[in-house]
Scaffold this motif. Structure first.
Motif, PDB file in Angstrom:
ATOM      1  N   SER A 194       0.840  -1.198   0.000  1.00 31.01           N
ATOM      2  CA  SER A 194       0.000   0.000   0.000  1.00 31.01           C
ATOM      3  C   SER A 194       0.870   1.241   0.000  1.00 31.01           C
ATOM      4  O   SER A 194       1.946   1.265   0.597  1.00 31.01           O
ATOM      5  N   PRO A 249      -9.512   1.033 -14.088  1.00 31.50           N
ATOM      6  CA  PRO A 249      -8.987   0.703 -12.764  1.00 31.50           C
ATOM      7  C   PRO A 249      -7.641  -0.004 -12.864  1.00 31.50           C
ATOM      8  O   PRO A 249      -7.255  -0.510 -13.927  1.00 31.50           O
ATOM      9  N   LYS A 279      -6.170  -1.946  -6.283  1.00 36.68           N
ATOM     10  CA  LYS A 279      -7.379  -1.134  -6.255  1.00 36.68           C
ATOM     11  C   LYS A 279      -7.126   0.135  -5.463  1.00 36.68           C
ATOM     12  O   LYS A 279      -6.174   0.227  -4.666  1.00 36.68           O
ATOM     13  N   LEU A 280      -7.981   1.157  -5.665  1.00 38.06           N
ATOM     14  CA  LEU A 280      -7.906   2.426  -4.965  1.00 38.06           C
ATOM     15  C   LEU A 280      -8.869   2.410  -3.791  1.00 38.06           C
ATOM     16  O   LEU A 280     -10.027   2.007  -3.935  1.00 38.06           O
ATOM     17  N   LEU A 281      -8.377   2.883  -2.625  1.00 36.01           N
ATOM     18  CA  LEU A 281      -9.147   2.799  -1.393  1.00 36.01           C
ATOM     19  C   LEU A 281      -9.224   4.151  -0.716  1.00 36.01           C
ATOM     20  O   LEU A 281      -8.261   4.925  -0.717  1.00 36.01           O
ATOM     21  N   ASN A 283     -10.508   2.266   3.532  1.00 34.82           N
ATOM     22  CA  ASN A 283     -10.552   0.817   3.290  1.00 34.82           C
ATOM     23  C   ASN A 283     -11.708   0.388   2.393  1.00 34.82           C
ATOM     24  O   ASN A 283     -12.083  -0.786   2.377  1.00 34.82           O
ATOM     25  N   GLU A 284     -12.287   1.313   1.646  1.00 33.57           N
ATOM     26  CA  GLU A 284     -13.349   0.980   0.704  1.00 33.57           C
ATOM     27  C   GLU A 284     -12.901   1.367  -0.703  1.00 33.57           C
ATOM     28  O   GLU A 284     -12.371   2.462  -0.920  1.00 33.57           O
ATOM     29  N   GLU A 285     -13.126   0.479  -1.654  1.00 35.38           N
ATOM     30  CA  GLU A 285     -12.714   0.734  -3.018  1.00 35.38           C
ATOM     31  C   GLU A 285     -13.567   1.856  -3.616  1.00 35.38           C
ATOM     32  O   GLU A 285     -14.787   1.905  -3.430  1.00 35.38           O
ATOM     33  N   THR A 303     -14.073   4.703  -7.114  1.00 30.36           N
ATOM     34  CA  THR A 303     -13.796   5.066  -8.500  1.00 30.36           C
ATOM     35  C   THR A 303     -13.965   6.564  -8.731  1.00 30.36           C
ATOM     36  O   THR A 303     -13.789   7.037  -9.853  1.00 30.36           O
ATOM     37  N   TYR A 325      -3.421   3.433  -2.763  1.00 33.43           N
ATOM     38  CA  TYR A 325      -3.369   2.358  -3.752  1.00 33.43           C
ATOM     39  C   TYR A 325      -2.923   1.089  -3.031  1.00 33.43           C
ATOM     40  O   TYR A 325      -1.908   1.089  -2.322  1.00 33.43           O
ATOM     41  N   HIS A 326      -3.670  -0.002  -3.213  1.00 40.21           N
ATOM     42  CA  HIS A 326      -3.364  -1.278  -2.565  1.00 40.21           C
ATOM     43  C   HIS A 326      -3.154  -2.335  -3.649  1.00 40.21           C
ATOM     44  O   HIS A 326      -4.050  -2.618  -4.449  1.00 40.21           O
TER      45      HIS A 326
END
Length: 798
Positions: free
Chosen positions: A364, A390, A395-397, A400-402, A404, A418-419
């Protein structure tokens, strides 16, 4: 307080006793006032001692009538501090020319200045300049002997001073008060477009019987300035200084119309008198004044433009426009001009879009405005970001929630992360669109790169033409090895341009072969080397590098590049030291600097005579590592060195050339790491010596009873001093194990002599060694007894 002070014998230490001054006779030439907190003044008729101490009671002279060089004034007052009081007292005040008020700024009787029309002249007489009050400071008996003289120290810049029929110059700058009183002097303006002028002069008293000469003592001279105001004449028309009057405005926005956009200058009139009139209105907006931006105007001045109060409000149409105007000063014919209004589209631009770096082994990383930031020229400055493509491996958080969709505030606060989920790639990317309510910016990309977790040597210099090991000092992946619990692996993507990487085979006498991959363990064990064969005929050094992918278990692969410099290899030197900084000479400096030695594997070899041993140069041996490096100290050396047939001397072999380069500083070694091993070795030596002594003592103790028993038959009479028997000196003292019986000269004896088992025994003693009473035939036994009758059965003495 130094001028007026009253005390009472009843005052306590706290000063609570108040003394009041009451004015009973006011001053004739001025008044008493009290200074307020806002620096204003107010007349007073009574005050206290504390007010005097605070310096707020002031005497103010009325002026401006001439009072002579000196005048006096006074006021009377009474004092009271109940129940005590004091009768009326008089306070005297001296007034002299040196005391000037804010309204009367000159020390002279008159220095009013003059007003002249542009290009005209003005007479300066005693009503405008008079210093005759300087004579008043002299005693009356001397006043008739002196007169006032002037000397112009700084001539006017925009005119001349005429005295009589001559102009005042730097060489002749003097005139007298007599000339002023009788004829006056004349100032003539040079007709330039100026509004003021001045000249600076000195005034002093001079004896009439002596030529006019300024005194050397400055205290006897009064220096002042005579100011001249020039009334301009409107003889010049306004001049448009802006070559192309125009303004750029964003679509639907408003912009200030300032002097950079429109500027008209009139030397004869101030900006307030330069007036503009809009003849044809703009076709894509309107002009407005600050404070009333919704109202269209058709007239304004240059002063409005200079103070940036004039605005153009764009109506939102996408096309540019113009307006037609005239400008005049009211005296000359107007100037007509077009003003262009250029409209630009609302745009969004990226001011930051840098690669996002993720350290190898981490999953991360935060995305901030240092990585991604945008700006817009529109009214709405809130910028949003929509993810249109994406990431492939993560994924982008936010919290802790993705997500867009995010905006600039998320980047500024560091809430966006970014994770990485898939650890099979060394890079990733995502596409986005930046937008506002007025515009958007599409098809933008943020690149994500995994940085190799390795420490690379900086400023490394590699000798040309030889094989050089790449040690842990320049390729250090220890941190990655510990993190992953595995042996990191290097895969070469791009080899060096001027050479190649090779792997040293120690089991084949130091032979090497090109490699495209190797492990960190190979680096630690000195199995990886580099061979550079660059053309350095016209240059002193060349830059080179190789690109690799670093892999390890449970972490992402990462791309890295090792940079180094190729330098010539000097074979005439026994040692080549290449470093970026001087070698420190003190211990403290050495403790903070690490030098990396890169040792060549192979050197050029010559033949050598059999009487000389090849010279070997061993590299420094470093501490063991966790992969148990056993072959690290092997060094390939030439086999022979041939003699020099021309000089009679043998050629020295090409010696190994260590190359020193800088590495990262590390803390100095702990002295205990040296002392403790030495103490351990000393302790082991002491224990070993004690064990040897104990073993020898026990061995001698076991052999002593058999020795005493064998000696008992050969004992001589006991010594009277020691009380112990002594053995005969003629009898040998070595005890041997019984052997197979044989006779003198038998094959057994011959074999013992052949094996050197009894090399020091005489033939006679050898026969005794092989004799036995019980196992010999009667003839041989008789011979043995006759030879040495003292022997018993099964005992053999040498």
């Amino acid at each position: 307080m130094e001028d007026l002070r009253a005390v009472s014998n009843d005052n306590d230490d706290m000063g609570n006793r108040s003394i009041v001054f009451t004015v009973v006779g006011s001053p004739k030439l001025g008044k008493l006032v009290k200074k307020q907190e806002d620096n204003s003044t107010a007349s007073v008729t009574s005050f206290t001692q504390s007010m005097v101490d605070e310096s707020v009671i002031i005497y103010e002279q009325n002026g401006p009538e001439f009072l002579g060089w000196r005048a006096t004034d006074s006021f009377s007052f009474t004092l009271s501090s109940p129940p005590a009081s004091l009768e009326a007292q008089i306070f005297k005040i001296d007034i002299s020319y040196e005391n000037t008020s804010p309204e009367h700024r000159t020390l002279l009787l008159a220095n009013t200045g003059a007003i002249v029309t542009e290009g005209d002249r003005i007479l300066i007489d005693k009503s405008k300049l008079d210093a005759s009050n300087l004579i008043a400071k002299l005693p009356e008996s001397q006043r008739q002997s002196y007169e006032v003289w002037y000397q112009v120290k700084s001539l006017p810049q925009h005119g001349v001073i005429i005295v009589g029929e001559r102009n005042l110059t730097k060489e002749k700058p003097n005139f007298s008060q007599f000339i002023l009183n009788k004829f006056g002097i004349t100032y003539v303006h040079d007709n330039s477009e100026t509004t003021n002028d001045s000249f600076i002069f000195d005034a002093w008293l001079n004896l009439k019987s002596k030529p006019a000469q300024r005194p050397a003592d400055d205290s006897e001279v009064v220096e002042e300035s005579f100011n001249i105001t020039v009334k301009p004449v409107n003889d010049q028309p306004p001049v448009l200084k802006t070559k192309a009057p125009s303004l750029m405005v964003v679509q639907g926005d408003m912009a200030v119309l300032g002097p950079d956009n429109l500027n008209v200058v009139d030397l004869d009139n101030p900006p307030e008198d330069i007036k503009y009139t809009v003849i044809s209105k703009p076709n894509n907006g309107f002009l407005a004044m600050e404070g009333s931006l919704n109202e269209s105007i058709l007239a304004f001045t240059q002063a409005d433009i200079n103070s940036e109060k004039l605005y153009f409000v764009q109506d939102g149409s996408p096309f540019s426009g113009v307006f037609y105007f005239s400008v005049t000063d009211g005296e000359h014919r107007p100037v007509y001009k077009l003003f262009n209004l250029e409209v630009t589209e609302i745009t969004i631009s990226l001011i930051n879009n840098t690669d996002l770096v993720l350290k190898q082994g981490q999953t991360s990383v935060v995305i901030t405005d240092q990585h991604l930031a945008a700006q817009t020229n529109g009214k709405n400055t809130t910028i949003h970001y929509r993810v249109t493509g994406p990431p492939s491996h993560g994924k982008l958080l936010i919290n802790n929630e993705e997500v867009t969709l995010f905006d600039q505030s998320d980047l500024q606060s560091g809430r966006l992360f970014y994770h990485m989920i898939n650890l099979t790639s060394s890079h990733d990317r995502f596409e986005f669109t930046a937008f506002t309510s007025e515009s958007n910016l599409t098809e933008q990309v943020v690149s994500i790169t995994v940085a190799a977790l390795i420490h690379l040597g900086e400023g490394v210099r590699i000798p040309n033409g030889i094989t050089v090991k790449l040690r842990k000092d320049v390729l250090n992946a220890t941190e990655l090895a510990v993190l992953s619990g595995s042996d990191p692996h290097f895969e070469i993507l791009s080899p060096p341009k001027h050479g190649k990487l090779v792997k040293v085979m120690f089991d084949m006498d130091g032979m090497s072969q090109p490699v495209t991959s190797f492990s960190f363990q190979d680096v630690e064990q000195g199995r990886v080397a580099i061979e550079e064969n660059a053309n350095l005929t016209e240059v002193q050094q060349l830059n080179d590098s190789f690109v690799f992918v670093l892999k390890a278990d449970n972490v992402q692969p990462a791309r890295g590049e090792f940079l180094f410099t190729i330098v010539p290899y000097d074979t005439t030197l026994g040692q080549v030291v290449l470093t970026q900084s001087p070698v420190p000479t003190n211990r403290s400096a050495l403790s903070n600097q690490t030098t990396v030695t890169v040792v060549p594997l192979h050197t050029l070899s010559n033949s050598v005579t059999p009487t000389h041993r090849p010279h070997k140069t061993m590299p420094k041996v470093k501490g063991r590592h966790r992969w148990a490096d056993h072959n690290r100290n092997r060094t390939h050396t030439p086999n022979t060195i041939g003699p020099n047939t021309t000089s009679g001397k043998r050629d020295l072999p090409h010696r190994i050339t260590p190359v020193r380069v800088e590495s990262l500083p590390r803390p100095a070694s702990d002295p205990l790491l040296i002392i403790l091993p030495l103490l351990a070795c000393l302790l082991l030596i002491i224990i070993l010596v004690v064990l040897i002594l104990v073993f020898r003592h026990r061995r001698e103790k076991r052999a002593q009873p058999a020795l005493i028993q064998n000696r008992s038959s050969n004992m001589v009479p006991a010594s009277p001093y020691l009380g112990q028997p002594e053995r005969s000196l003629t009898v040998p003292s070595v005890i041997v194990t019984p052997l197979t019986p044989s006779c003198p000269g038998s094959p057994v004896l011959d074999r013992l002599h052949e094996r050197a088992l009894v090399p020091m025994i005489s033939p006679h003693e050898s026969s005794l060694l092989l004799c036995s009473w019980n196992n010999l035939d009667p003839e041989t036994a008789q011979h043995c007894r006759a030879t040495n009758p003292t022997l018993r059965d099964n005992q053999y003495w040498v």
